[in-house]
Write a protein that holds these residues in place. Structure first.
Motif, PDB file in Angstrom:
ATOM      1  N   GLU A  50       0.820  -1.210   0.000  1.00 53.21           N
ATOM      2  CA  GLU A  50       0.000   0.000   0.000  1.00 53.21           C
ATOM      3  C   GLU A  50       0.854   1.260   0.000  1.00 53.21           C
ATOM      4  OE1 GLU A  50      -3.208   0.312  -0.529  1.00 53.21           O
ATOM      5  OE2 GLU A  50      -3.449  -1.854  -0.647  1.00 53.21           O
ATOM      6  N   ALA A  51       1.931   1.259   0.771  1.00 55.21           N
ATOM      7  CA  ALA A  51       2.808   2.432   0.850  1.00 55.21           C
ATOM      8  C   ALA A  51       3.472   2.699  -0.502  1.00 55.21           C
ATOM      9  CB  ALA A  51       3.856   2.235   1.938  1.00 55.21           C
ATOM     10  N   LYS A  53       2.497   1.576  -3.468  1.00 52.44           N
ATOM     11  CA  LYS A  53       1.461   1.878  -4.450  1.00 52.44           C
ATOM     12  C   LYS A  53       1.078   3.352  -4.350  1.00 52.44           C
ATOM     13  CE  LYS A  53      -2.879   0.817  -3.868  1.00 52.44           C
ATOM     14  NZ  LYS A  53      -4.167   0.132  -3.723  1.00 52.44           N
ATOM     15  N   ARG A  54       0.884   3.837  -3.153  1.00 48.18           N
ATOM     16  CA  ARG A  54       0.557   5.248  -2.941  1.00 48.18           C
ATOM     17  C   ARG A  54       1.659   6.150  -3.504  1.00 48.18           C
ATOM     18  NH1 ARG A  54       0.308   5.168   2.389  1.00 48.18           N
ATOM     19  NH2 ARG A  54      -1.259   3.571   2.303  1.00 48.18           N
ATOM     20  N   GLU A  55       2.918   5.757  -3.239  1.00 53.96           N
ATOM     21  CA  GLU A  55       4.064   6.516  -3.731  1.00 53.96           C
ATOM     22  C   GLU A  55       4.071   6.575  -5.263  1.00 53.96           C
ATOM     23  OE1 GLU A  55       8.760   5.594  -3.982  1.00 53.96           O
ATOM     24  OE2 GLU A  55       7.867   5.307  -1.989  1.00 53.96           O
ATOM     25  N   LEU A  57       1.489   6.125  -7.319  1.00 55.50           N
ATOM     26  CA  LEU A  57       0.328   6.860  -7.814  1.00 55.50           C
ATOM     27  C   LEU A  57       0.491   8.361  -7.603  1.00 55.50           C
ATOM     28  CD1 LEU A  57      -2.523   4.446  -6.761  1.00 55.50           C
ATOM     29  CD2 LEU A  57      -1.631   4.844  -9.059  1.00 55.50           C
ATOM     30  N   ASN A  58       1.212   8.758  -6.583  1.00 53.41           N
ATOM     31  CA  ASN A  58       1.447  10.181  -6.343  1.00 53.41           C
ATOM     32  C   ASN A  58       2.378  10.793  -7.382  1.00 53.41           C
ATOM     33  OD1 ASN A  58      -0.223  10.538  -4.125  1.00 53.41           O
ATOM     34  ND2 ASN A  58       1.350   9.943  -2.682  1.00 53.41           N
TER      35      ASN A  58
END
Length: 60
Positions: A50-51, A53-55, A57-58
């Motif tokens: 999740e971490a 993936k968030r990185e 996508l940002n």
């Protein structure tokens, strides 16, 4: 032997065209798929997934 050389040239040209068509979205999709595979194979944790993936996508 000449036939093999010509095939190699054609394959190289086809590969180059494919690479030129790749978009940044394609690269993101590949990276997310690779990340998901690592999670599915328990190489990384759900939290790591999740971490990262968030990185990723940002970045878009």
């Amino acid at each position: 032997m000449g036939v093999g050389l010509e095939m190699g040239r054609q394959m190289g040209a086809a590969s180059q065209l494919t690479n030129e068509r790749n978009t940044p979205g394609d690269e993101l999709s590949r990276r997310l798929a690779r990340l998901r595979l690592l999670r599915d194979e328990n190489v990384i944790t759900d939290a790591d997934y999740e971490a990262k993936k968030r990185e990723l996508l940002n970045e878009i």
